[in-house]
Design an enzyme around this catalytic site. Structure first.
Site, mmCIF file in Angstrom:
data_model
loop_
_atom_site.group_PDB
_atom_site.id
_atom_site.type_symbol
_atom_site.label_atom_id
_atom_site.label_comp_id
_atom_site.label_asym_id
_atom_site.label_seq_id
_atom_site.Cartn_x
_atom_site.Cartn_y
_atom_site.Cartn_z
ATOM 1 N N SER A 148 23.568 36.259 43.431
ATOM 2 C CA SER A 148 25.027 36.368 43.466
ATOM 3 C C SER A 148 25.514 36.652 44.892
ATOM 4 O O SER A 148 25.357 35.829 45.773
ATOM 5 C CB SER A 148 25.508 37.431 42.474
ATOM 6 O OG SER A 148 26.854 37.217 42.122
ATOM 7 N N LYS A 201 50.752 46.336 33.199
ATOM 8 C CA LYS A 201 50.478 47.213 34.329
ATOM 9 C C LYS A 201 49.166 47.985 34.147
ATOM 10 O O LYS A 201 48.437 48.216 35.109
ATOM 11 C CB LYS A 201 51.642 48.198 34.528
ATOM 12 C CG LYS A 201 51.460 49.154 35.694
ATOM 13 C CD LYS A 201 51.301 48.413 37.009
ATOM 14 C CE LYS A 201 51.146 49.373 38.174
ATOM 15 N NZ LYS A 201 50.921 48.682 39.446
#
Length: 339
Positions: A148, A201
């Site tokens: 990765s 949010k």
């Protein structure tokens, strides 16, 4: 196995009292050590913080940089002592190498499961800057793993070489595992209320399940970082973008498989990688110099091998501690199985 787990996390009020008493002793010891450190500082001893500045050779050399462990900027233990890969140190060292005319190239030794998107990309660009500014070679050598983010930072190298037992690839992005512990809290009689300015949010909060819209929002973040990753691999390895996407499904590759897919250039030992760099760029007379982070702080010397006391945990504390360790990276180029 279930019975063993229950025994490990069983809550014992008596043991908890002993744990609190032990913690108080540790706190008193720590305060005493801190006071001693402050006294040393007051008399002019520069031992409270800092690292040794590397003394570079006065003759031509190849600089070896080690990227071992998670590629993140917060590798600190329970005492706040730095360990493993140190991001700012690595960036600063590359800057120093760019200005040093005795430096003739960089060997990047990678042994990492990946790390943060931000840190991986920042190191990638710093290596590109080194190459473009100095016109000197950069080699990447993969140890036991360079997955990765570990592959991401290797991509700009002039050659990528790997140990035959190395695991690499895992080209992809993860936002980690998002947990919903609302039912767990209810079992303990705990209710939560989150006040936000908008419905999304607080998305990702452990206190509420994700909505379909929120899952889609998170997916767009992952998809954008993924496209950035595969575009870099395609460009640096000269592979068509669509062909890169086919092999960039997050899977791990052995060194042999990576070689067949043109993700690496050769399989060899570390010594052979250095020899190839010296032969290809006529660097036979160059010394090989390792750049490593050294913590010379007073607390670092004293506590680098000293763990905090392992206090008993309730069932809820045990579960939450496991969750906390899993959500360390909000979005990352990280190979979960190797982390």
């Amino acid at each position: 196995m279930e019975q063993t787990t229950e025994q490990i996390y069983q809550f014992d009020p008596g043991n908890n009292k002993k744990g609190k008493k032990g913690l108080k002793i540790w706190i008193l010891i720590l305060l005493g050590v801190l006071l001693l450190g402050i006294l040393f500082s007051a008399v002019g001893c520069n031992i409270i913080s800092g690292t040794e500045k590397e003394k570079k050779p006065n003759e031509p050399y190849i600089g070896v940089l080690f990227v071992e462990g998670a590629i993140t900027s917060d590798n600190n233990d329970t005492w706040g002592i730095p360990y493993g890969y140190q991001h700012q140190f690595t960036l600063d060292t590359i800057d120093d190498l760019m200005e040093d005319k005795n430096n003739k190239g960089i060997m990047l030794f990678v042994n990492s499961p990946g790390g943060g998107v931000y840190e991986s990309d920042e190191l990638y660009f710093k290596l590109k800057e080194y190459k473009n500014t100095t016109d000197r070679p950069v080699y990447a050598y993969m140890g036991s793993m360079a997955a990765s983010g570990g592959y991401y930072i290797s991509a700009p190298a002039d050659k990528i070489l790997a140990n035959r037992n190395s695991w690499t690839g895992s080209i992809g992005v993860t936002i980690g595992t998002l947990f919903d512990v609302s039912e767990l809290l209810e079992n303990y009689g705990i209710k939560s209320v989150t006040i936000t300015s908008g419905k999304n949010k607080a998305m990702g909060s452990m206190m509420d399940p994700l909505t379909a819209e929120q899952k889609e929002i998170f997916q767009t973040l992952v998809d954008e970082a993924y496209l950035q990753f595969v575009s870099i691999v395609a460009e640096e390895r000269n592979i068509e973008l669509e062909a890169t996407k086919k092999i960039a499904d997050g899977r791990i590759y052995t060194a042999k498989q990576a070689l067949e897919l043109n993700l690496i250039d050769a399989i060899c030992s570390y010594e052979d990688a250095l020899a190839d760099m010296a032969k290809t760029y006529d660097l036979h007379d160059c010394e090989v110099y390792n750049f490593t982070y050294k913590d010379t702080s007073f607390l670092g010397l004293l506590f680098s091998k000293t763990p905090l006391p392992n206090l008993p945990k309730s069932d809820a504390e045990a579960v939450l501690s496991l969750i906390e360790s899993d959500v360390k990276f909000p979005i990352s180029y990280m190979c979960e199985v190797l982390n």
